[in-house]
Design an enzyme around this catalytic site. Sequence first.
Site, PDB file in Angstrom:
ATOM      1  N   ASP A   1      -5.926  -6.843   4.657  1.00 54.11           N
ATOM      2  CA  ASP A   1      -7.081  -6.469   3.835  1.00 54.11           C
ATOM      3  C   ASP A   1      -7.816  -7.717   3.362  1.00 54.11           C
ATOM      4  OD1 ASP A   1      -8.689  -4.706   2.226  1.00 54.11           O
ATOM      5  OD2 ASP A   1      -7.535  -5.380   0.496  1.00 54.11           O
TER       6      ASP A   1
ATOM      7  N   TYR B   1       0.823  -1.212   0.000  1.00 52.31           N
ATOM      8  CA  TYR B   1       0.000   0.000   0.000  1.00 52.31           C
ATOM      9  C   TYR B   1       0.858   1.263   0.000  1.00 52.31           C
ATOM     10  CZ  TYR B   1      -4.459  -2.352   0.680  1.00 52.31           C
ATOM     11  OH  TYR B   1      -5.590  -3.109   0.510  1.00 52.31           O
TER      12      TYR B   1
ATOM     13  N   ASP C   1      -0.742 -18.719   3.393  1.00 53.98           N
ATOM     14  CA  ASP C   1      -1.639 -19.610   2.634  1.00 53.98           C
ATOM     15  C   ASP C   1      -2.150 -20.739   3.525  1.00 53.98           C
ATOM     16  OD1 ASP C   1       1.032 -20.245   2.618  1.00 53.98           O
ATOM     17  OD2 ASP C   1       1.136 -20.897   0.538  1.00 53.98           O
TER      18      ASP C   1
ATOM     19  N   LYS D   1       4.589 -14.348   4.618  1.00 54.32           N
ATOM     20  CA  LYS D   1       5.096 -15.133   3.496  1.00 54.32           C
ATOM     21  C   LYS D   1       6.611 -14.914   3.445  1.00 54.32           C
ATOM     22  CE  LYS D   1       3.896 -17.702  -0.052  1.00 54.32           C
ATOM     23  NZ  LYS D   1       3.102 -18.932  -0.043  1.00 54.32           N
TER      24      LYS D   1
END
Length: 342
Positions: free
Chosen positions: A230, A125, A206, A172
């Site tokens: 988000d 962002y 994930d 991640k």
Amino acid sequence: MATHPVVIIPGDGIGPEVTAVALRVLEAAEAPLSWVTHKAGIAALEDGGDVLPQATLEAIEHERVALKGPCTTPVGKGFASINVQLRKRLNLYAAVRPVRSLPGVRSRYEDVDLIIVRENTEGLYSGVENEVVPGVVMSMKVATEVGCRRIAHWAFRFATQRRRRKITVMHKANIMKLTDGLFLQEAERVHAHEYPNIDLETMIIDAGCMKLVQNPSQFDVLLLENLYGDVVSDLCAGLVGGLGVVPGANIGDRGAIFEAVHGSAPDIAGRDLANPLALLMSAVMMLNYMADEREDPRCKQSADRIKAAYNKALADGCLTRDLGGDLGTRAFGDAVIERLNG
Ligand code: ATP
């Protein structure tokens, strides 16, 4: 009786409809607040001004609390997201989104009670995007030590105050070794040095999403960088009934903006179809925040009354269409107001 001024931004799409209901309920619950209305987004543009007028920013800086309806963000082109601009300009670095199962709201799970803490100012962002050569574009993911440490501190302090037991960091860092690696490292450092009494769990995002869908009640507080926060917010909304029932707060050291997780939903705008509950729940979060910040127990009393009233309305089967009922936006507001006195 003294009141606390609060900036109201009705927003776009369904924003004005859900904001009107929230204000009616707050007034009926005798919340000790007064309103300073300002525009942002398409509503401000149509007024001939900037999408994010200086007067709106200054009002929030001055009053330090705002209740905001959603503002439309153009897809793929046009102006930068107002929501993101506000969070950055006012340094509202912590987004907090409680996700709870509600009485009378049918969903796949009955015992969800988790809180998402999302870093609100960094990551993808950052808005730094460019075309390297025609056909090749790039978005920059930014993480700073200061930003990662600040949100980790905030999350652990929040978890301690709320008597929560566990924070799960989803990341991640196996792929984004630097940016997500830093986010993870700072959470681990803050945990080890200052909050060893709270459990810290780390999970690749994930796998975390799969576990959320399989068994959400195993989670307590989730700590996520901006984009993951988000996406996972909407996933979690889906666990408890959808976007109509998940509130949010954007909090910084000098103020806070309270808004629902959902966007402006232009597909249902102006038709009395929107569920105003997410914004009303955000208003309850705002009252609880003000009860602490302004040390005013009247705010807590109004918050408790509104929460009890909407829980009763839901349990009595007063549901908007997104939840399988047939009440319109305004009628749901009426149902809550009718139940304010027990
Ligand atoms: P934006 O561009 O402002 O993000 P959007 O339509 O892309 O808006 P959302 O508003 O977040 O995204 O929601 C997606 C869909 O979920 C909406 O189109 C709408 O059908 C539904 N929805 C969202 N909020 C509500 C609500 N409060 N009540 C009922 N349905 C809602």
